[in-house]
Design a protein around this motif. Structure first.
Motif, mmCIF file in Angstrom:
data_model
loop_
_atom_site.group_PDB
_atom_site.id
_atom_site.type_symbol
_atom_site.label_atom_id
_atom_site.label_comp_id
_atom_site.label_asym_id
_atom_site.label_seq_id
_atom_site.Cartn_x
_atom_site.Cartn_y
_atom_site.Cartn_z
ATOM 1 N N ILE A 82 -0.883 -0.589 -6.463
ATOM 2 C CA ILE A 82 -1.188 0.846 -6.409
ATOM 3 C C ILE A 82 -2.195 1.222 -7.495
ATOM 4 C CG2 ILE A 82 -0.174 3.135 -6.823
ATOM 5 C CD1 ILE A 82 2.284 2.082 -5.209
ATOM 6 N N GLU A 83 -2.048 0.640 -8.662
ATOM 7 C CA GLU A 83 -3.008 0.890 -9.758
ATOM 8 C C GLU A 83 -4.415 0.478 -9.342
ATOM 9 O OE1 GLU A 83 -4.048 -1.141 -14.055
ATOM 10 O OE2 GLU A 83 -1.949 -1.076 -13.440
ATOM 11 N N THR A 84 -4.518 -0.662 -8.654
ATOM 12 C CA THR A 84 -5.819 -1.160 -8.197
ATOM 13 C C THR A 84 -6.427 -0.232 -7.141
ATOM 14 O OG1 THR A 84 -5.034 -3.415 -8.595
ATOM 15 C CG2 THR A 84 -7.041 -3.179 -7.298
ATOM 16 N N ILE A 85 -5.591 0.283 -6.241
ATOM 17 C CA ILE A 85 -6.061 1.232 -5.226
ATOM 18 C C ILE A 85 -6.622 2.480 -5.899
ATOM 19 C CG2 ILE A 85 -5.387 2.709 -3.280
ATOM 20 C CD1 ILE A 85 -3.022 0.685 -2.842
ATOM 21 N N VAL A 86 -5.872 3.018 -6.859
ATOM 22 C CA VAL A 86 -6.289 4.244 -7.552
ATOM 23 C C VAL A 86 -7.607 4.026 -8.285
ATOM 24 C CG1 VAL A 86 -5.693 5.874 -9.382
ATOM 25 C CG2 VAL A 86 -3.950 5.152 -7.736
ATOM 26 N N MET A 87 -7.750 2.896 -8.958
ATOM 27 C CA MET A 87 -8.996 2.592 -9.676
ATOM 28 C C MET A 87 -10.174 2.516 -8.711
ATOM 29 S SD MET A 87 -7.754 -0.237 -12.484
ATOM 30 C CE MET A 87 -9.433 -0.755 -12.780
ATOM 31 N N ALA A 88 -9.963 1.866 -7.563
ATOM 32 C CA ALA A 88 -11.041 1.732 -6.566
ATOM 33 C C ALA A 88 -11.434 3.086 -5.998
ATOM 34 C CB ALA A 88 -10.594 0.794 -5.447
ATOM 35 N N MET A 89 -10.446 3.935 -5.765
ATOM 36 C CA MET A 89 -10.742 5.253 -5.215
ATOM 37 C C MET A 89 -11.461 6.138 -6.225
ATOM 38 S SD MET A 89 -7.472 6.091 -2.720
ATOM 39 C CE MET A 89 -8.245 7.574 -2.071
ATOM 40 N N LYS A 90 -11.062 6.061 -7.485
ATOM 41 C CA LYS A 90 -11.731 6.854 -8.521
ATOM 42 C C LYS A 90 -13.192 6.417 -8.681
ATOM 43 C CE LYS A 90 -9.247 7.560 -12.337
ATOM 44 N NZ LYS A 90 -8.233 7.270 -13.390
ATOM 45 N N GLU A 91 -13.430 5.125 -8.597
ATOM 46 C CA GLU A 91 -14.809 4.609 -8.683
ATOM 47 C C GLU A 91 -15.619 5.086 -7.480
ATOM 48 O OE1 GLU A 91 -16.879 0.244 -8.765
ATOM 49 O OE2 GLU A 91 -15.099 0.524 -10.027
ATOM 50 N N TRP A 92 -14.995 5.071 -6.323
ATOM 51 C CA TRP A 92 -15.636 5.550 -5.092
ATOM 52 C C TRP A 92 -16.008 7.023 -5.226
ATOM 53 C CZ3 TRP A 92 -12.597 7.701 -0.519
ATOM 54 C CH2 TRP A 92 -13.393 7.840 0.623
ATOM 55 N N PHE A 93 -15.103 7.825 -5.780
ATOM 56 C CA PHE A 93 -15.387 9.252 -5.969
ATOM 57 C C PHE A 93 -16.594 9.453 -6.894
ATOM 58 C CE2 PHE A 93 -10.566 10.090 -5.384
ATOM 59 C CZ PHE A 93 -10.717 10.047 -4.014
ATOM 60 N N MET A 94 -16.678 8.648 -7.949
ATOM 61 C CA MET A 94 -17.791 8.755 -8.893
ATOM 62 C C MET A 94 -19.111 8.467 -8.192
ATOM 63 S SD MET A 94 -16.174 7.007 -12.314
ATOM 64 C CE MET A 94 -17.761 6.936 -13.144
ATOM 65 N N GLN A 95 -19.099 7.472 -7.313
ATOM 66 C CA GLN A 95 -20.332 7.119 -6.580
ATOM 67 C C GLN A 95 -20.734 8.218 -5.604
ATOM 68 O OE1 GLN A 95 -19.186 3.341 -4.889
ATOM 69 N NE2 GLN A 95 -19.547 2.220 -6.784
ATOM 70 N N PHE A 130 0.854 -1.187 0.000
ATOM 71 C CA PHE A 130 0.000 0.000 0.000
ATOM 72 C C PHE A 130 0.892 1.239 0.000
ATOM 73 C CE2 PHE A 130 -3.261 -2.987 1.509
ATOM 74 C CZ PHE A 130 -4.319 -2.606 0.695
ATOM 75 N N GLY A 131 2.134 1.028 0.416
ATOM 76 C CA GLY A 131 3.156 2.056 0.316
ATOM 77 C C GLY A 131 4.284 1.518 -0.537
ATOM 78 N N SER A 132 5.484 2.104 -0.377
ATOM 79 C CA SER A 132 6.647 1.644 -1.138
ATOM 80 C C SER A 132 7.875 1.785 -0.247
ATOM 81 C CB SER A 132 6.796 2.468 -2.421
ATOM 82 O OG SER A 132 7.861 1.987 -3.218
ATOM 83 N N TYR A 133 8.082 0.769 0.598
ATOM 84 C CA TYR A 133 9.171 0.830 1.594
ATOM 85 C C TYR A 133 9.764 -0.545 1.882
ATOM 86 C CZ TYR A 133 5.092 -0.310 4.539
ATOM 87 O OH TYR A 133 3.953 -0.884 5.055
ATOM 88 N N GLY A 134 9.590 -1.488 0.960
ATOM 89 C CA GLY A 134 10.100 -2.834 1.190
ATOM 90 C C GLY A 134 9.134 -3.670 2.009
ATOM 91 N N MET A 135 9.597 -4.830 2.455
ATOM 92 C CA MET A 135 8.740 -5.746 3.204
ATOM 93 C C MET A 135 8.686 -5.377 4.681
ATOM 94 S SD MET A 135 7.081 -8.380 1.793
ATOM 95 C CE MET A 135 7.202 -9.863 2.773
ATOM 96 N N GLN A 136 7.474 -5.230 5.182
ATOM 97 C CA GLN A 136 7.290 -4.959 6.604
ATOM 98 C C GLN A 136 7.402 -6.257 7.389
ATOM 99 O OE1 GLN A 136 4.202 -2.139 7.274
ATOM 100 N NE2 GLN A 136 3.972 -2.621 9.441
#
Length: 226
Positions: A208-221, A188-194
């Motif tokens: 990250i692409e999947t997160i962005v797509m989900a958020m854009k869909e959420w904004f539309m709703q 969900f970030g970019s810092y190696g393995m937690q």
């Protein structure tokens, strides 16, 4: 504190630089990512609280992609990289464009404190998003009018699944749940393995692409109109 703080990856450091598409600036209490094309900027603005002990720049890849899609993104810089000490960091971001709409959210511990902030400032926000996170009792959103988005990864070895399941009672009935197949906690970030995380079966950029797509869909709703 550096010995236990998760540092941004080379990719995150690269994405933290301004270029012809995205302008990155340091602001009071954090960092701002926005499109260099003022005509492209659209609401809502996004406020992001980092995960515990994760440096804020580690979320640059996600912030950059959201900014490229037109949304202004603020990443809070937390004292000691712990949002428990900076719950009200969103105040200064909200003050920058007080007539525009905002959503708030965060990763892991950051999401918990973002929801606590949201409960106390419902009139200033349109929604709350959780990345591998949840709303605890002090951040219960079930009796608010806020829109809520919950994102998790199937390979997450850090998120307390029992606590996450139990906390669903604190969310509105119409909460949107998105499960990212093969995604883990760290990507969900970019810092190696937690520590304690499971290996992902998808790339960081795909997650990250999947997160962005989900958020854009959420904004539309949400149907936000400037």
């Amino acid at each position: 504190m550096n010995s236990v703080t998760y540092q941004p990856s080379e990719q995150a450091l690269s994405d933290f630089q301004s270029d012809s598409k995205v302008r990155v600036t340091e602001v009071k209490d954090g960092y701002k990512f926005e499109s260099t094309d003022d005509q492209q900027i659209k609401e809502p603005n996004i406020i992001f609280y980092p995960g515990g002990l994760v440096e804020p720049i580690s979320y640059s890849p996600l912030a950059r992609e959201l900014a490229k899609s037109g949304h202004r993104v603020y990443i809070a810089n937390m004292p000691l990289n712990l949002s428990i000490f900076g719950q009200n960091k969103a105040d200064s971001f909200l003050a920058e464009y007080p007539k525009e709409s905002y959503v708030i959210g965060g990763h892991s511990l950051g999401g918990v404190f973002a929801s606590r902030y949201a409960v106390e400032h419902t009139e200033k926000l349109k929604g709350v998003f959780f990345l591998a996170s949840y709303a605890d009792e002090d951040g219960a959103l079930k009796d608010t009018n806020l829109s809520v988005l919950q994102l998790t990864g199937t390979n997450d070895g850090v998120l307390n699944k029992k606590q996450w399941e139990k906390s669903k009672k604190n969310l509105p009935k119409d909460t949107a749940f998105v499960s990212i197949n093969g995604g883990n906690h760290s990507q969900f970030g970019s810092y190696g393995m937690q520590d304690g995380d499971q290996k992902p079966t998808i790339s960081e950029s795909k997650q990250i692409e999947t997160i962005v797509m989900a958020m854009k869909e959420w904004f539309m709703q949400m149907n936000i109109t400037p």
